[in-house]
Design an enzyme around this catalytic site. Structure first.
Site, PDB file in Angstrom:
ATOM      1  N   GLU A 101      39.285 -67.518   3.384  1.00  0.00           N
ATOM      2  CA  GLU A 101      38.407 -68.759   2.652  1.00  0.00           C
ATOM      3  C   GLU A 101      37.186 -68.172   2.261  1.00  0.00           C
ATOM      4  O   GLU A 101      36.764 -67.760   2.521  1.00  0.00           O
ATOM      5  CB  GLU A 101      38.776 -70.009   3.993  1.00  0.00           C
ATOM      6  CG  GLU A 101      38.047 -71.200   3.526  1.00  0.00           C
ATOM      7  CD  GLU A 101      39.274 -72.208   2.360  1.00  0.00           C
ATOM      8  OE1 GLU A 101      39.261 -71.440   1.400  1.00  0.00           O
ATOM      9  OE2 GLU A 101      39.280 -73.071   2.794  1.00  0.00           O
ATOM     10  N   ASP A 105      33.590 -76.473   4.194  1.00  0.00           N
ATOM     11  CA  ASP A 105      32.613 -77.501   4.335  1.00  0.00           C
ATOM     12  C   ASP A 105      32.586 -78.696   5.142  1.00  0.00           C
ATOM     13  O   ASP A 105      31.939 -78.120   6.492  1.00  0.00           O
ATOM     14  CB  ASP A 105      32.654 -78.093   3.109  1.00  0.00           C
ATOM     15  CG  ASP A 105      31.790 -79.159   2.003  1.00  0.00           C
ATOM     16  OD1 ASP A 105      31.000 -79.252   3.409  1.00  0.00           O
ATOM     17  OD2 ASP A 105      31.682 -78.925   0.792  1.00  0.00           O
ATOM     18  N   LYS A 133      29.084 -73.736   5.439  1.00  0.00           N
ATOM     19  CA  LYS A 133      28.303 -74.644   5.548  1.00  0.00           C
ATOM     20  C   LYS A 133      28.078 -75.607   6.262  1.00  0.00           C
ATOM     21  O   LYS A 133      28.763 -77.114   7.024  1.00  0.00           O
ATOM     22  CB  LYS A 133      28.286 -76.089   4.265  1.00  0.00           C
ATOM     23  CG  LYS A 133      27.646 -75.588   2.695  1.00  0.00           C
ATOM     24  CD  LYS A 133      28.515 -77.689   2.144  1.00  0.00           C
ATOM     25  CE  LYS A 133      27.792 -76.466   0.274  1.00  0.00           C
ATOM     26  NZ  LYS A 133      28.058 -77.269  -0.735  1.00  0.00           N
ATOM     27  N   VAL A 155      27.795 -74.737  -4.827  1.00  0.00           N
ATOM     28  CA  VAL A 155      27.638 -73.405  -5.331  1.00  0.00           C
ATOM     29  C   VAL A 155      28.743 -73.651  -5.915  1.00  0.00           C
ATOM     30  O   VAL A 155      30.448 -74.258  -5.976  1.00  0.00           O
ATOM     31  CB  VAL A 155      28.443 -73.101  -3.973  1.00  0.00           C
ATOM     32  CG1 VAL A 155      26.743 -72.967  -2.730  1.00  0.00           C
ATOM     33  CG2 VAL A 155      29.173 -72.916  -3.125  1.00  0.00           C
ATOM     34  N   ARG A 167      34.961 -69.740 -12.427  1.00  0.00           N
ATOM     35  CA  ARG A 167      35.566 -69.566 -11.212  1.00  0.00           C
ATOM     36  C   ARG A 167      34.862 -67.582 -11.176  1.00  0.00           C
ATOM     37  O   ARG A 167      35.124 -66.697 -10.182  1.00  0.00           O
ATOM     38  CB  ARG A 167      36.431 -69.864 -10.838  1.00  0.00           C
ATOM     39  CG  ARG A 167      37.128 -70.672 -10.370  1.00  0.00           C
ATOM     40  CD  ARG A 167      38.246 -70.853  -9.910  1.00  0.00           C
ATOM     41  NE  ARG A 167      39.009 -72.189  -9.651  1.00  0.00           N
ATOM     42  CZ  ARG A 167      39.442 -72.862  -8.462  1.00  0.00           C
ATOM     43  NH1 ARG A 167      38.612 -72.252  -7.491  1.00  0.00           N
ATOM     44  NH2 ARG A 167      39.301 -74.241  -8.684  1.00  0.00           N
TER      45      ARG A 167
HETATM   46  C1  PRP Z   1      37.838 -75.834  -1.747  1.00  0.00           C
HETATM   47  C2  PRP Z   1      37.680 -74.768  -0.687  1.00  0.00           C
HETATM   48  C3  PRP Z   1      37.981 -74.883   0.175  1.00  0.00           C
HETATM   49  C4  PRP Z   1      37.900 -76.342   0.461  1.00  0.00           C
HETATM   50  C5  PRP Z   1      36.598 -76.701   2.234  1.00  0.00           C
HETATM   51  O1  PRP Z   1      38.946 -76.063  -1.914  1.00  0.00           O
HETATM   52  O2  PRP Z   1      37.475 -73.526  -1.998  1.00  0.00           O
HETATM   53  O3  PRP Z   1      39.112 -74.631   0.324  1.00  0.00           O
HETATM   54  O4  PRP Z   1      37.467 -76.745  -0.509  1.00  0.00           O
HETATM   55  O5  PRP Z   1      36.556 -77.329   2.207  1.00  0.00           O
HETATM   56  P1  PRP Z   1      36.516 -78.467   3.598  1.00  0.00           P
HETATM   57  O6  PRP Z   1      35.695 -77.577   5.082  1.00  0.00           O
HETATM   58  O7  PRP Z   1      35.613 -79.594   2.580  1.00  0.00           O
HETATM   59  O8  PRP Z   1      38.045 -78.623   4.301  1.00  0.00           O
HETATM   60  P2  PRP Z   1      39.210 -77.281  -2.781  1.00  0.00           P
HETATM   61  O9  PRP Z   1      40.504 -77.379  -2.444  1.00  0.00           O
HETATM   62  O10 PRP Z   1      38.376 -77.616  -4.065  1.00  0.00           O
HETATM   63  O11 PRP Z   1      40.418 -75.564  -3.856  1.00  0.00           O
HETATM   64  P3  PRP Z   1      39.767 -74.385  -4.748  1.00  0.00           P
HETATM   65  O12 PRP Z   1      40.163 -73.196  -3.960  1.00  0.00           O
HETATM   66  O13 PRP Z   1      41.901 -74.925  -4.946  1.00  0.00           O
HETATM   67  O14 PRP Z   1      39.283 -74.475  -5.539  1.00  0.00           O
END
Ligand code: PRP
Length: 178
Positions: A101, A105, A133, A155, A167
């Site tokens: 991952e 967050d 985080k 970030v 990205r």
């Molecule tokens: C983002 C990131 C993680 C997730 C973390 O994905 O890539 O997968 O959020 O956040 P959390 O711990 O609060 O769940 P996003 O949904 O933005 O999709 P992406 O990876 O396609 O950008």
């Protein structure tokens, strides 16, 4: 596309990321030493850069698969509803699995995906997140390996987007609105 103008300040350099990945790869190779059945699973889209660098440092025979989960859409706030947009191609029952991952967050995404994959009965499953985080955590979940603990700032870069942009940056930066 982002609606407000912003600049990006470097938080973690490409060189620092590369050095940390070397260390993490050694630890992961020790954990999975001797296995010939490891599948490295990248969570799309954010982990695509990290997994590419990580697997090239890993001194282990591996397979790679991807799963796409999304909880943020184009927004800056988690919906707390994790949607699986693309599932793994292969079965993982009886296999060793490393879930990769980009950032943890609130923790909803990795906790949800881990539960989903564990139900498929892998022999062993571990998780790694490049960024953590901790201060934002809303569910009880921690990755087995973390690259960097970061403050509660938005970030981007090294796979991570702001409204689908940035990205492609080779480093991790923070977004500052101007
Ligand atoms: C983002 C990131 C993680 C997730 C973390 O994905 O890539 O997968 O959020 O956040 P959390 O711990 O609060 O769940 P996003 O949904 O933005 O999709 P992406 O990876 O396609 O950008």
């Amino acid at each position: 596309m982002p609606e407000r103008p912003y600049v990006i300040d470097e938080l973690i350099s490409a060189k620092t990321i590369a050095a940390r990945i070397e260390d993490l790869s050694r630890e992961i190779a020790e954990e999975f030493a001797g296995t010939d059945k490891l599948i490295v699973v990248g969570l799309l889209r954010g982990s695509f850069v990290f997994i590419a660098d990580l697997v090239r440092e890993l001194d282990l025979p591996i397979e790679v698969d991807f799963l796409e989960a999304s909880s943020y859409g184009d927004g800056m706030e988690s919906s707390r509803e994790v949607r699986i947009l693309k599932d793994l191609r292969g079965a993982i029952e009886g296999r060793d699995v490393l879930v990769v991952e980009d950032i943890v967050d609130t923790g909803y995404t990795l906790k949800h995906v881990s539960g989903l994959l564990r139900a498929r009965k892998p022999a062993r499953m571990k998780t790694i997140a490049l960024l953590n985080k901790q201060v934002r955590r809303e569910v009880d979940f921690n990755a087995d390996w973390v690259g960097f603990e970061i403050p509660d700032e938005f970030v981007v870069g090294y796979g991570i987007d702001f409204a689908q942009r940035n990205r492609d940056l080779p480093y991790i930066g923070t977004v500052r609105f101007t």
